[in-house]
Write a protein that holds these residues in place. Structure first.
Motif, PDB file in Angstrom:
ATOM      1  N   ILE A   1      -4.512  21.820  12.977  1.00  0.00           N
ATOM      2  CA  ILE A   1      -4.264  20.931  11.838  1.00  0.00           C
ATOM      3  C   ILE A   1      -4.421  19.461  12.235  1.00  0.00           C
ATOM      4  N   PRO A   2      -4.876  18.634  11.316  1.00  0.00           N
ATOM      5  CA  PRO A   2      -4.990  17.202  11.618  1.00  0.00           C
ATOM      6  C   PRO A   2      -3.607  16.559  11.643  1.00  0.00           C
ATOM      7  N   CYS A   3      -3.390  15.717  12.641  1.00  0.00           N
ATOM      8  CA  CYS A   3      -2.103  15.030  12.787  1.00  0.00           C
ATOM      9  C   CYS A   3      -2.308  13.529  12.646  1.00  0.00           C
ATOM     10  N   ARG A   4      -1.316  12.867  12.079  1.00  0.00           N
ATOM     11  CA  ARG A   4      -1.357  11.408  11.921  1.00  0.00           C
ATOM     12  C   ARG A   4      -0.089  10.828  12.507  1.00  0.00           C
ATOM     13  N   THR A   5      -0.084  10.672  13.817  1.00  0.00           N
ATOM     14  CA  THR A   5       1.072  10.084  14.482  1.00  0.00           C
ATOM     15  C   THR A   5       0.927   8.568  14.443  1.00  0.00           C
TER      16      THR A   5
ATOM     17  N   TYR B   1       3.697  15.193   5.191  1.00  0.00           N
ATOM     18  CA  TYR B   1       2.256  15.075   5.350  1.00  0.00           C
ATOM     19  C   TYR B   1       1.687  14.188   4.254  1.00  0.00           C
ATOM     20  N   GLU B   2       0.487  13.715   4.500  1.00  0.00           N
ATOM     21  CA  GLU B   2      -0.219  12.896   3.534  1.00  0.00           C
ATOM     22  C   GLU B   2      -1.690  13.293   3.593  1.00  0.00           C
TER      23      GLU B   2
ATOM     24  N   LEU C   1      -2.637  21.318   2.580  1.00  0.00           N
ATOM     25  CA  LEU C   1      -2.387  21.178   4.010  1.00  0.00           C
ATOM     26  C   LEU C   1      -1.093  21.867   4.432  1.00  0.00           C
ATOM     27  N   ALA C   2      -0.065  21.785   3.610  1.00  0.00           N
ATOM     28  CA  ALA C   2       1.217  22.421   3.965  1.00  0.00           C
ATOM     29  C   ALA C   2       1.045  23.925   4.151  1.00  0.00           C
ATOM     30  N   LEU C   3       0.272  24.557   3.301  1.00  0.00           N
ATOM     31  CA  LEU C   3       0.046  26.002   3.443  1.00  0.00           C
ATOM     32  C   LEU C   3      -0.674  26.318   4.748  1.00  0.00           C
TER      33      LEU C   3
ATOM     34  N   ARG D   1       0.866  -1.167   0.000  1.00  0.00           N
ATOM     35  CA  ARG D   1       0.000   0.000   0.000  1.00  0.00           C
ATOM     36  C   ARG D   1       0.908   1.224   0.000  1.00  0.00           C
ATOM     37  N   LYS D   2       0.878   1.951  -1.057  1.00  0.00           N
ATOM     38  CA  LYS D   2       1.753   3.112  -1.164  1.00  0.00           C
ATOM     39  C   LYS D   2       1.057   4.339  -0.607  1.00  0.00           C
ATOM     40  N   ARG D   3       1.793   5.053   0.214  1.00  0.00           N
ATOM     41  CA  ARG D   3       1.281   6.296   0.772  1.00  0.00           C
ATOM     42  C   ARG D   3       1.867   7.446  -0.020  1.00  0.00           C
ATOM     43  N   ALA D   4       1.050   8.391  -0.328  1.00  0.00           N
ATOM     44  CA  ALA D   4       1.515   9.569  -1.042  1.00  0.00           C
ATOM     45  C   ALA D   4       1.984  10.604  -0.016  1.00  0.00           C
ATOM     46  N   VAL D   5       3.210  10.429   0.470  1.00  0.00           N
ATOM     47  CA  VAL D   5       3.775  11.345   1.456  1.00  0.00           C
ATOM     48  C   VAL D   5       4.462  12.486   0.719  1.00  0.00           C
TER      49      VAL D   5
END
Length: 167
Positions: A75-79, A31-32, A54-56, A11-15
């Protein structure tokens, strides 16, 4: 002997990465879709993509934080930590702007009063410094202890927050 090869579907993540120019030097944002994965000091020569989406939003919130106009991040975080690390990081988010807590205080807050060294390790593994405010954790004697951005940055962040929390 028969060797069986199984091709696993990855499963590739678009980071995506972007570089934020902070008052303390360049920071690398990863971020993704769905949230921010990490914010750390960038290594020399690190390049990122042009920030968008999201970066902006992250860059705007960081600007507001450094200007003393933002006390929490929206901002939403994905730890992706262990259950213990996630508890510690949640406790760090609860430390009010302009205040500090000791490693022991955090250990007690998460129900593991003797795990203050483990709290220190989880604090060190925080992937989102500033956003998850690990700089607000100090030694039991009030001393400043390790920080990924260096102790001068930790001291400056605490001074910035102290200055702007008096309002």
């Amino acid at each position: 002997m028969m060797i069986l090869y199984v091709k696993m579907k990855e499963r590739k993540r678009a980071v995506k990465t972007a570089i934020y120019h902070s008052p303390f030097g360049n920071m690398e944002l990863s971020y993704e879709e769905g949230g921010v994965i990490s914010l750390q000091m960038a290594k020399e020569g690190t390049k990122g993509e042009a920030p968008f989406g999201l970066a902006l939003t992250v860059f705007r919130e960081l600007d507001e934080y450094f200007q003393g106009r933002r006390k929490t991040f929206d901002i939403p975080c994905r730890t992706h930590g262990t259950a213990f690390q996630e508890k510690v990081w949640a406790a760090l988010r609860e430390i009010p702007y302009g205040e500090t807590r000791s490693y022991r205080d955090i250990a007690e807050a998460i129900g593991h009063p003797k795990a203050y060294r483990a709290v220190g390790m989880a604090n060190n593994a925080n992937p989102l410094f500033i956003i998850i405010p690990c700089h607000r954790v100090i030694g039991a004697d009030g001393s400043l202890t390790g920080y990924g951005g260096g102790l001068p940055m930790k001291k400056a962040l605490l001074m910035l927050e102290k200055k702007h929390s008096i309002s």
